[in-house]
Write an enzyme that holds these catalytic residues in place. Structure first.
Site, PDB file in Angstrom:
ATOM      1  NE  ARG A  71      14.516  20.732   3.977  1.00 22.78           N
ATOM      2  CZ  ARG A  71      13.688  21.741   3.944  1.00 22.78           C
ATOM      3  NH1 ARG A  71      13.703  22.316   2.639  1.00 22.78           N
ATOM      4  NH2 ARG A  71      12.871  21.923   4.845  1.00 22.78           N
ATOM      5  CG  ASP A 114      -5.236  -2.955   4.058  1.00 24.66           C
ATOM      6  OD1 ASP A 114      -5.069  -4.001   4.440  1.00 24.66           O
ATOM      7  OD2 ASP A 114      -4.840  -1.854   4.258  1.00 24.66           O
ATOM      8  CG  HIS A 118      -0.774  -0.520   2.633  1.00 24.09           C
ATOM      9  ND1 HIS A 118       0.326   0.174   3.181  1.00 24.09           N
ATOM     10  CD2 HIS A 118      -1.073  -1.237   3.408  1.00 24.09           C
ATOM     11  CE1 HIS A 118       0.472  -0.434   4.288  1.00 24.09           C
ATOM     12  NE2 HIS A 118      -0.425  -1.105   4.542  1.00 24.09           N
ATOM     13  CB  ILE A 163      -6.605   4.178   8.043  1.00 22.52           C
ATOM     14  CG1 ILE A 163      -6.982   5.512   7.721  1.00 22.52           C
ATOM     15  CG2 ILE A 163      -7.348   3.312   7.181  1.00 22.52           C
ATOM     16  CD1 ILE A 163      -6.521   6.147   6.431  1.00 22.52           C
ATOM     17  N   GLY A 168      -9.306  -1.360   4.746  1.00 23.44           N
ATOM     18  CA  GLY A 168     -10.521  -1.037   4.048  1.00 23.44           C
ATOM     19  C   GLY A 168     -11.688  -1.904   3.828  1.00 23.44           C
TER      20      GLY A 168
END
Length: 411
Positions: free
Chosen positions: A253, A303, A242, A336, A339
């Protein structure tokens, strides 16, 4: 859809569990039709597509933790089969079962359950998301069980998988990561870089090492070094779990693992996972990745966790409790946690974002099949392939699903 192109005036002929013919309708000669079971008795089944309908290969999900109320990491074989039947009927005819990091005994027992399901043909194998991951980028992974590479435990995981472990997510900055990559590739297991805080150069070097190891395993042809149907017969490239999630954001940077993954994928030396559910990734970014990397270097993955296919509520993801609100799964911390969309949802989302339909379908069929070393067997409508066929209407909704030559339904 034939190969990676949408072609009109085409036909697909199925005999048993396989595809006998796929090509121009004019090429389906009467002599070939006579070879189909039942043709001589006048019982040949024929399906004519309505205007706007499309026949595509069954979808392939390389990263799925469950659905329809079932949490794969804690499931028994019976409950897993029930959820898998519904996933298959929704159009995802090939599923790689994903297990999150958990207590050692739980990981080993989960591997044994899904190794048996893989041997029975219910799943395509197992994806281990951990336990050799970064605590700094653990996401929904339980930090109690994360660890640096342990050769004895890694060997035990391989043994419990009985040759059905297909991919493993790992963090390349952890001590012993090089040894882990070498062990995985020697056994035909695809390393998948993820849940990492690695610097760009370290991540890039690890992806290159994984690619070299997979190429060596494939070239050896030694069955002791590669699982049956594994990457030994497929592309010698690692994957990225993912992309953008579970890793440091791209910074001008401090580019981190994201920059290394993008460079490797653009060069065809890695395949990146995208969760195109409009939660994990902004749709604009999904379309950008397809334009920059090409569909051949991208796999769409769900997911998915136990709430996929159901409504809001409280569910499990391995050892963690997950609250789903408005279709978004989160831990109590706010992270999270998987899904809730289906593979077909992802295809529709990608197309809505501006990805060409052929490209979105390719990343949901042909490319994941290549990662599994199953090119020409799944994820394609071609002679000799498994008869996994998904019929879509003009709105890309499933109207019928065939798996292994049998029409199936959620009922």
């Amino acid at each position: 859809m034939l190969g990676s192109r949408i072609v009109s005036d085409s036909a697909v002929a199925v005999a048993g569990a396989g595809i006998l013919y796929a090509g121009p309708e004019a090429g389906l000669a009467s002599g070939l039709a006579a070879e189909l079971p039942g043709a001589g008795a006048g019982t040949l089944n024929e399906v004519q597509l309505a205007p706007g309908q499309l026949a595509v290969p069954g979808l392939v999900d390389l990263h799925c933790h469950g659905g329809y109320g079932t949490d794969f990491p804690s499931a028994d074989a019976a409950s897993a089969r029930t959820a898998l039947r519904r996933m298959h009927a929704a159009g995802t005819t090939t599923v790689l079962a994903s297990l999150v990091t958990a207590a050692p005994d739980d990981l080993l027992s989960g591997l044994e359950v899904f190794a048996g399901l893989a041997e029975a043909g219910d799943v395509a194998g197992v994806h281990l998301e951990g336990p050799f991951l970064s605590t700094a980028r653990c996401g929904a992974q339980d930090p109690r069980w994360l660890r640096a590479f342990d050769p004895d435990f890694a060997g035990a995981l391989l043994a419990a998988g009985r040759g059905q472990l297909r991919t493993m997510t790992y963090a390349p900055e952890l001590p012993g990561a090089h040894e882990l990559v070498d062990l995985l590739t020697a056994h035909g297991v695809v390393p998948s870089l993820g849940h990492t805080a690695a610097a760009a150069h370290d991540a890039g070097a690890s992806l290159a090492r994984a690619a070299a190891g997979l190429a060596s395993a494939r070239a050896s042809g030694d069955p002791d070094l590669a699982m049956s149907g594994s990457v030994a017969s497929g592309p010698a490239v690692p994957t990225v779990t993912h992309l953008f999630n579970g890793m440091d954001p791209l910074h001008h940077r401090s580019p981190g693992a994201v920059a290394a993954a993008l460079r490797a994928a653009r060069a065809g030396k890695a395949v990146v996972e995208l969760i195109a559910d409009n939660v994990h990734l902004d749709p604009y970014l999904v379309a950008t990745m397809f334009e920059l990397l090409g569909a051949g270097n991208i796999v769409l993955v769900t997911d998915a966790m136990a709430a996929a296919g159901l409504g809001d509520g409280t569910y499990r993801l391995g050892p963690a409790e997950v609250l789903v609100q408005n279709g978004v799964a989160r831990l109590e911390s706010g992270a999270i946690a998987g899904g809730t969309a289906s593979m077909l949802d992802l295809v529709r989302n990608a197309v809505t974002a501006g990805v060409p339909l052929e490209a979105a379908l390719r990343s949901a069929t042909e490319v994941p099949a290549r990662v599994l070393g199953a090119s020409g067997k799944i994820g394609t409508l071609a002679a000799g392939a498994t008869a996994d066929v998904l019929l879509l209407d003009a709105g890309l909704q499933a109207t019928a699903v065939m798996r292994h030559g049998v029409w199936i339904s959620e009922g």
